[in-house]
Design a protein around this motif. Structure first.
Motif, PDB file in Angstrom:
ATOM      1  N   THR A   8       0.816  -1.213   0.000  1.00 42.78           N
ATOM      2  CA  THR A   8       0.000   0.000   0.000  1.00 42.78           C
ATOM      3  C   THR A   8       0.850   1.263   0.000  1.00 42.78           C
ATOM      4  N   ARG A   9       2.130   1.133   0.430  1.00 40.53           N
ATOM      5  CA  ARG A   9       2.970   2.326   0.518  1.00 40.53           C
ATOM      6  C   ARG A   9       3.458   2.796  -0.849  1.00 40.53           C
ATOM      7  N   THR A  10       3.349   1.937  -1.870  1.00 45.65           N
ATOM      8  CA  THR A  10       3.942   2.288  -3.150  1.00 45.65           C
ATOM      9  C   THR A  10       2.885   2.479  -4.239  1.00 45.65           C
ATOM     10  N   THR A  70       8.024   5.097  18.199  1.00 43.21           N
ATOM     11  CA  THR A  70       7.727   5.826  16.972  1.00 43.21           C
ATOM     12  C   THR A  70       7.250   4.909  15.836  1.00 43.21           C
ATOM     13  N   SER A  71       7.457   3.609  15.970  1.00 38.64           N
ATOM     14  CA  SER A  71       6.954   2.653  14.981  1.00 38.64           C
ATOM     15  C   SER A  71       7.125   1.237  15.512  1.00 38.64           C
ATOM     16  N   CYS A  72       6.513   0.291  14.814  1.00 44.89           N
ATOM     17  CA  CYS A  72       6.743  -1.124  15.117  1.00 44.89           C
ATOM     18  C   CYS A  72       8.177  -1.485  14.748  1.00 44.89           C
ATOM     19  N   THR A  73       8.651  -0.917  13.653  1.00 48.68           N
ATOM     20  CA  THR A  73      10.039  -1.135  13.238  1.00 48.68           C
ATOM     21  C   THR A  73      10.981  -0.775  14.382  1.00 48.68           C
ATOM     22  N   HIS A  74      10.749   0.366  15.013  1.00 50.09           N
ATOM     23  CA  HIS A  74      11.609   0.790  16.117  1.00 50.09           C
ATOM     24  C   HIS A  74      11.451  -0.102  17.340  1.00 50.09           C
ATOM     25  N   PHE A  96       7.462 -14.806   4.915  1.00 51.61           N
ATOM     26  CA  PHE A  96       6.251 -14.087   4.533  1.00 51.61           C
ATOM     27  C   PHE A  96       5.936 -13.040   5.594  1.00 51.61           C
ATOM     28  N   THR A  97       6.610 -11.888   5.518  1.00 50.10           N
ATOM     29  CA  THR A  97       6.353 -10.797   6.454  1.00 50.10           C
ATOM     30  C   THR A  97       6.882  -9.498   5.868  1.00 50.10           C
ATOM     31  N   PHE A  98       6.629  -8.416   6.599  1.00 51.01           N
ATOM     32  CA  PHE A  98       7.147  -7.108   6.207  1.00 51.01           C
ATOM     33  C   PHE A  98       8.657  -7.071   6.493  1.00 51.01           C
ATOM     34  N   VAL A  99       9.398  -6.300   5.715  1.00 51.35           N
ATOM     35  CA  VAL A  99      10.866  -6.288   5.819  1.00 51.35           C
ATOM     36  C   VAL A  99      11.387  -5.943   7.217  1.00 51.35           C
ATOM     37  N   GLU A 168       7.287 -11.473  19.575  1.00 49.72           N
ATOM     38  CA  GLU A 168       6.111 -11.533  18.698  1.00 49.72           C
ATOM     39  C   GLU A 168       6.014 -10.237  17.900  1.00 49.72           C
ATOM     40  N   ASP A 169       6.031 -10.366  16.574  1.00 50.24           N
ATOM     41  CA  ASP A 169       5.690  -9.199  15.744  1.00 50.24           C
ATOM     42  C   ASP A 169       4.165  -9.206  15.673  1.00 50.24           C
ATOM     43  N   ASN A 170       3.561  -8.397  16.549  1.00 48.45           N
ATOM     44  CA  ASN A 170       2.100  -8.402  16.688  1.00 48.45           C
ATOM     45  C   ASN A 170       1.459  -7.201  15.982  1.00 48.45           C
ATOM     46  N   ALA A 171       2.112  -6.738  14.915  1.00 49.41           N
ATOM     47  CA  ALA A 171       1.616  -5.570  14.170  1.00 49.41           C
ATOM     48  C   ALA A 171       0.157  -5.751  13.738  1.00 49.41           C
ATOM     49  N   HIS A 172      -0.244  -7.005  13.460  1.00 50.59           N
ATOM     50  CA  HIS A 172      -1.616  -7.250  12.988  1.00 50.59           C
ATOM     51  C   HIS A 172      -2.542  -7.669  14.126  1.00 50.59           C
ATOM     52  N   GLY A 173      -1.971  -8.008  15.285  1.00 48.13           N
ATOM     53  CA  GLY A 173      -2.733  -8.861  16.202  1.00 48.13           C
ATOM     54  C   GLY A 173      -3.253  -8.255  17.485  1.00 48.13           C
ATOM     55  N   GLN A 192       3.960  -3.732  18.500  1.00 45.25           N
ATOM     56  CA  GLN A 192       2.712  -3.291  17.851  1.00 45.25           C
ATOM     57  C   GLN A 192       3.032  -2.206  16.834  1.00 45.25           C
ATOM     58  N   SER A 193       2.174  -2.095  15.830  1.00 47.77           N
ATOM     59  CA  SER A 193       2.288  -0.989  14.882  1.00 47.77           C
ATOM     60  C   SER A 193       1.031  -0.135  14.949  1.00 47.77           C
ATOM     61  N   PHE A 194       1.224   1.178  14.921  1.00 47.80           N
ATOM     62  CA  PHE A 194       0.096   2.105  14.803  1.00 47.80           C
ATOM     63  C   PHE A 194       0.227   2.923  13.522  1.00 47.80           C
ATOM     64  N   THR A 197      -2.240   1.924   8.263  1.00 46.80           N
ATOM     65  CA  THR A 197      -2.869   0.737   7.670  1.00 46.80           C
ATOM     66  C   THR A 197      -3.297  -0.285   8.728  1.00 46.80           C
ATOM     67  N   LYS A 198      -3.028  -0.019   9.999  1.00 43.30           N
ATOM     68  CA  LYS A 198      -3.342  -1.001  11.041  1.00 43.30           C
ATOM     69  C   LYS A 198      -4.694  -0.686  11.698  1.00 43.30           C
ATOM     70  N   ASN A 199      -5.186  -1.593  12.548  1.00 40.83           N
ATOM     71  CA  ASN A 199      -6.525  -1.427  13.144  1.00 40.83           C
ATOM     72  C   ASN A 199      -6.661  -0.121  13.919  1.00 40.83           C
ATOM     73  N   GLU A 204       1.885   7.272  12.016  1.00 38.90           N
ATOM     74  CA  GLU A 204       3.058   6.415  12.215  1.00 38.90           C
ATOM     75  C   GLU A 204       3.231   6.251  13.715  1.00 38.90           C
ATOM     76  N   GLY A 205       3.378   5.023  14.170  1.00 42.11           N
ATOM     77  CA  GLY A 205       3.597   4.814  15.603  1.00 42.11           C
ATOM     78  C   GLY A 205       3.717   3.344  15.911  1.00 42.11           C
ATOM     79  N   GLY A 206       4.052   3.046  17.149  1.00 43.99           N
ATOM     80  CA  GLY A 206       4.194   1.651  17.543  1.00 43.99           C
ATOM     81  C   GLY A 206       4.290   1.524  19.043  1.00 43.99           C
ATOM     82  N   HIS A 336       0.581  -8.623  -0.932  1.00 42.57           N
ATOM     83  CA  HIS A 336       1.849  -8.581  -0.238  1.00 42.57           C
ATOM     84  C   HIS A 336       2.111 -10.001   0.191  1.00 42.57           C
ATOM     85  N   TYR A 337       3.116 -10.467   0.795  1.00 43.60           N
ATOM     86  CA  TYR A 337       4.429  -9.846   0.863  1.00 43.60           C
ATOM     87  C   TYR A 337       5.273 -10.512  -0.201  1.00 43.60           C
ATOM     88  N   LEU A 338       6.247  -9.833  -0.734  1.00 44.94           N
ATOM     89  CA  LEU A 338       7.202 -10.514  -1.602  1.00 44.94           C
ATOM     90  C   LEU A 338       8.127 -11.287  -0.666  1.00 44.94           C
TER      91      LEU A 338
HETATM   92  C1  LIG Z   1       3.169  -2.807   9.496  1.00 48.08           C
HETATM   93  C2  LIG Z   1       4.099  -3.901   9.904  1.00 48.08           C
HETATM   94  C3  LIG Z   1       5.372  -3.634  10.452  1.00 48.08           C
HETATM   95  C4  LIG Z   1       5.957  -2.262  10.501  1.00 48.08           C
HETATM   96  O1  LIG Z   1       5.224  -1.372  11.218  1.00 48.08           O
HETATM   97  P1  LIG Z   1       5.681   0.184  11.269  1.00 48.08           P
HETATM   98  O2  LIG Z   1       4.904   0.694  12.441  1.00 48.08           O
HETATM   99  O3  LIG Z   1       5.291   0.784   9.979  1.00 48.08           O
HETATM  100  O4  LIG Z   1       7.148   0.206  11.503  1.00 48.08           O
HETATM  101  C5  LIG Z   1       6.120  -4.689  10.898  1.00 48.08           C
HETATM  102  N1  LIG Z   1       5.679  -5.950  10.814  1.00 48.08           N
HETATM  103  C6  LIG Z   1       4.479  -6.257  10.273  1.00 48.08           C
HETATM  104  C7  LIG Z   1       4.040  -7.684  10.211  1.00 48.08           C
HETATM  105  C8  LIG Z   1       3.664  -5.241   9.785  1.00 48.08           C
HETATM  106  O5  LIG Z   1       2.486  -5.539   9.220  1.00 48.08           O
END
Ligand SMILES: *Cc1c(COP(=O)(O)O)cnc(C)c1O
Length: 391
Positions: A8-10, A70-74, A96-99, A168-173, A192-194, A197-199, A204-206, A336-338
């Motif tokens: 969705t970002r591109t 500041t993000s889930c990445t962080h 199969f996940t985000f980079v 746990e990468d719980n960005a979706h959960g 967590q990701s905020f 595109t998240k719930n 931008e946040g996490g 997604h995801y490649l």
């Molecule tokens: C969205 C997402 C991230 C990254 O979240 P940001 O808050 O944009 O850094 C990481 N992992 C998964 C599985 C995601 O869906």
């Protein structure tokens, strides 16, 4: 063609479509709370709104400590620092996940070991975990895809046997459950990701969720640029100074105020998403059965967090044809995801390009339908009717 619109970002702006894939939704009190934050005169990090967000998540989930980031990445980067990931360490990550799931550990010098996914939940395949563990394995990072929990009973058992940390990468959960327990409460750490595109979002946040109490104090330091500033604010030290590595991972109060307006409406938001999810499931069941399309699978032991709604088409060609069909009707659906294991970066770590066949297959066939809190019944019916026209 496969690489034309992976994320969705591109892709084109939502306004280019009558029905976008995602729309950042507002819960009502965002502007009022931002005005409140401005009125207090405290707009940098860790003011009253940040504390409110942290304690709300702590009490909802029963987590020892939550720290907005500041993000889930962080939050993932903080996890890698907290677990003392060193060059040469191995971290097991689904392909199969985000980079960011991989990048955060790679930044510390770790070698990502990519694990394939299950064809039903699209979560890491727990039956393939044991064979990937070596003496260098330091962590496993389960991603609860779409908000449906990974097989945490097996994953926990294997990890505790080998003394391997779980992040746990719980960005979706957020608010999803596995065996009655909230996702994000299984790992030593969870993120967590905020992102919009998240719930729940603040643009931008996490957040970092800390279940292992031994990691709390150092997390505070890493989040505050490697200083003991939090201890200083609590009056535990006279001056704050440089005590460890770290970075700036605090969101401003402006973002926390926005986020609190979303989190306080968690029941309303999750219910709106459930209604959308259930309508897709019900209305598309017959069409899916007759066209060889698979709808999302939620195992009995899981309660989904309703993050997305994905179709698995019978082939890449069918997936691309359905995207075009929807596009010509003003509807944006994306995929997604490649796979990470066969990406340019994945190859640099010597990942075997044939090691994750399910990931390759799913990546070709998955399609995400428009899904956001404010999607109206009328809009959704249009999407459903349009899909049913597609054979
Ligand atoms: C969205 C997402 C991230 C990254 O979240 P940001 O808050 O944009 O850094 C990481 N992992 C998964 C599985 C995601 O869906």
């Amino acid at each position: 063609m496969k690489n034309s619109s992976p994320d969705t970002r591109t892709i084109a702006a939502p306004r280019d479509y009558a029905i976008p894939f995602n729309k950042p939704c507002f819960a009502g009190n965002e502007q009022a709370y931002i005005a409140d934050a401005m009125a207090t005169g405290h707009v940098s990090g860790d003011g009253s709104f940040t504390k409110k967000c942290n304690s709300l998540i702590e009490s909802l989930l029963g987590v020892k400590k939550v720290m907005l980031t500041t993000s889930c990445t962080h939050a993932l980067e903080m996890s890698a620092i907290l677990l003392d990931i060193q060059p040469g360490d191995e971290v097991i990550i689904p392909s199969f996940t985000f980079v960011s799931t991989a990048n955060a550990f790679v930044l510390r010098g770790a070698k990502p070991i990519f694990i394939d996914i299950r064809p039903d939940t699209l979560n890491l395949d727990e039956t393939k975990l044991r064979q990937l563990i070596t003496k260098r394995t330091k962590a496993v990072v389960p991603v609860h895809y779409g908000g449906v929990g990974c097989a945490m009973d097996s994953i926990e058992a294997i990890c505790s046997e080998h003394n391997i940390a779980i992040v746990e990468d719980n960005a979706h959960g957020l608010l999803g459950k596995y065996q009655g327990r909230f996702l994000g409460t299984f790992g030593a750490l969870a993120t967590q990701s905020f992102h919009e595109t998240k719930n729940f979002h603040c643009g931008e946040g996490g957040a970092l969720l800390i279940n292992d109490p031994k990691l709390v104090e150092r997390a505070e330091i890493i989040r505050e640029k490697g200083t003991d500033r939090s201890r200083f604010f609590r009056g535990q030290v006279d001056k704050y100074s440089w005590v460890d590595i770290g970075s700036s991972y605090l969101p401003s109060e402006i973002l926390a105020a926005f986020l609190y307006a979303q989190l306080e409406k968690h029941e309303y938001i999750q219910n709106a998403r459930k209604v959308i999810y259930d309508r897709y499931s019900k209305q598309l069941a017959e069409w899916a059965a007759s066209t060889g399309v698979t709808l999302p699978v939620v195992p009995r032991e899981c309660e989904t967090a309703y993050h997305n709604f994905c179709l698995l088409l019978p082939s890449l060609e069918k997936r691309q044809a359905l995207i075009s069909h929807l596009k010509s009707n003003g509807i944006l659906a994306v995929y997604h995801y490649l796979p990470l294991h066969s990406s340019t970066m994945g190859a640099r770590f010597g990942s075997d390009p044939t090691s994750c066949p399910v990931t390759e297959d799913i990546s070709d066939r998955l399609l995400r339908l428009p899904f956001f809190n404010d999607l109206t019944e009328r809009e959704q019916n249009k999407v459903i009717e349009c899909i049913k026209d597609f054979k």
